[in-house]
Design a protein around this motif. Sequence first.
Motif, short mmCIF file in Angstrom:
data_model
loop_
_atom_site.label_atom_id
_atom_site.label_comp_id
_atom_site.label_asym_id
_atom_site.label_seq_id
_atom_site.Cartn_x
_atom_site.Cartn_y
_atom_site.Cartn_z
N CYS A 30 0.86 -1.18 0.00
CA CYS A 30 0.00 0.00 0.00
C CYS A 30 0.90 1.23 0.00
O CYS A 30 1.76 1.38 0.87
CB CYS A 30 -0.90 0.01 1.22
N ASN A 31 0.68 2.10 -0.96
CA ASN A 31 1.35 3.39 -0.99
C ASN A 31 0.31 4.49 -1.01
O ASN A 31 -0.77 4.33 -1.58
CB ASN A 31 2.26 3.51 -2.21
N TYR A 32 0.62 5.59 -0.39
CA TYR A 32 -0.33 6.68 -0.32
C TYR A 32 0.34 7.99 -0.73
O TYR A 32 1.56 8.09 -0.74
CB TYR A 32 -0.92 6.82 1.09
N SER A 33 -0.48 8.94 -1.08
CA SER A 33 0.04 10.28 -1.33
C SER A 33 -0.82 11.27 -0.58
O SER A 33 -2.05 11.16 -0.55
CB SER A 33 0.03 10.61 -2.83
N SER A 34 -0.15 12.20 0.07
CA SER A 34 -0.86 13.22 0.84
C SER A 34 0.12 14.33 1.16
O SER A 34 1.29 14.08 1.41
CB SER A 34 -1.43 12.64 2.12
N LEU B 238 -3.63 5.87 8.82
CA LEU B 238 -3.67 4.77 7.87
C LEU B 238 -4.37 3.55 8.45
O LEU B 238 -4.25 3.28 9.65
CB LEU B 238 -2.25 4.40 7.44
N PHE B 239 -5.09 2.85 7.60
CA PHE B 239 -5.91 1.73 8.03
C PHE B 239 -5.79 0.58 7.04
O PHE B 239 -5.60 0.78 5.84
CB PHE B 239 -7.39 2.15 8.09
N TRP B 240 -5.94 -0.63 7.56
CA TRP B 240 -6.17 -1.80 6.73
C TRP B 240 -7.48 -2.44 7.19
O TRP B 240 -7.70 -2.67 8.38
CB TRP B 240 -5.05 -2.83 6.88
N GLU C 292 3.73 -1.85 8.68
CA GLU C 292 4.76 -0.88 9.03
C GLU C 292 4.56 0.41 8.26
O GLU C 292 4.47 0.41 7.03
CB GLU C 292 6.15 -1.43 8.74
N PHE C 293 4.49 1.50 9.01
CA PHE C 293 4.36 2.83 8.42
C PHE C 293 5.75 3.34 8.08
O PHE C 293 6.63 3.40 8.93
CB PHE C 293 3.68 3.77 9.41
N GLN D 51 8.92 6.61 2.47
CA GLN D 51 8.48 5.91 1.27
C GLN D 51 6.97 5.98 1.08
O GLN D 51 6.45 5.37 0.15
CB GLN D 51 8.94 4.45 1.33
N THR D 52 6.32 6.69 1.94
CA THR D 52 4.85 6.83 1.93
C THR D 52 4.18 5.48 1.71
O THR D 52 3.35 5.29 0.80
CB THR D 52 4.36 7.86 0.89
N SER D 53 4.57 4.53 2.54
CA SER D 53 4.02 3.19 2.39
C SER D 53 3.47 2.69 3.73
O SER D 53 3.84 3.16 4.80
CB SER D 53 5.09 2.22 1.88
N PHE D 54 2.58 1.73 3.61
CA PHE D 54 1.97 1.10 4.80
C PHE D 54 1.65 -0.34 4.41
O PHE D 54 0.51 -0.73 4.24
CB PHE D 54 0.72 1.88 5.22
#
Lengths: 114, 115
Positions: B23-27, B33-35, B66-67, B71-74
């Motif tokens: 999961c990658n996010y942009s903000s 962050l949630f799963w 892992e946040f 790398q803006t990943s979760f």
Amino acid sequence: DAGITQSPRHKVTETGTPVTLRCHQTENHRYMYWYRQDPGHGLRLIHYSYGVKDTDKGEVSDGYSVSRSKTEDFLLTLESATSSQTSVYFCAINTAQGREETQYFGPGTRLLVL
Amino acid sequence: AQSVTQLDSQVPVFEEAPVELRCNYSSSVSVYLFWYVQYPNQGLQLLLKYLSGSTLVKGINGFEAEFNKSQTSFHLRKPSVHISDTAEYFCAVSKGNTGFQKLVFGTGTRLLVSP
């Protein structure tokens, strides 16, 4: 289980007919949401409510209206259903755990518009 | 605007093997962050969430994520999957932690666990 029920759970209707979906919660939560789920899109917010008679639009609100006359009920209405509104609809609420709030989802309503 | 990318639409894996769902996010602002997991014909169930603090978050059913801010990943991980983990998994991001939460979801990753 956050005490959310949705009705009906399944519905088949014809194009042009009005449809109302109901979300009911038992725990007096302030915020309620309606999402639709479609393949390749995940879940998208249709409308939300932040109190009785207080509602606002989400990202895909065209063709939908909502009402909240009681804290426990949040209604989603398709005034004139179209085939593009065939989808699975989920209601959600915010529940508080200390200072944190988390969204919990209902079981969903599967709507088929013929 | 926020967005979430789940690169893998489907991940096949054998039972007892490890798995990672990306999961990658942009903000442009700090996010939460949630799963969520969705079993067939059911609603979404919260697996875990990252709000602040330790970047390694443990959830239910043996999952962890892992946040990684740089790398803006979760990414979601489980060291040994079971057949019962077969489901669709959604990553979501929110700007708010209280009050109105606009959750922005990824398109989902279907985890298929075979014997």
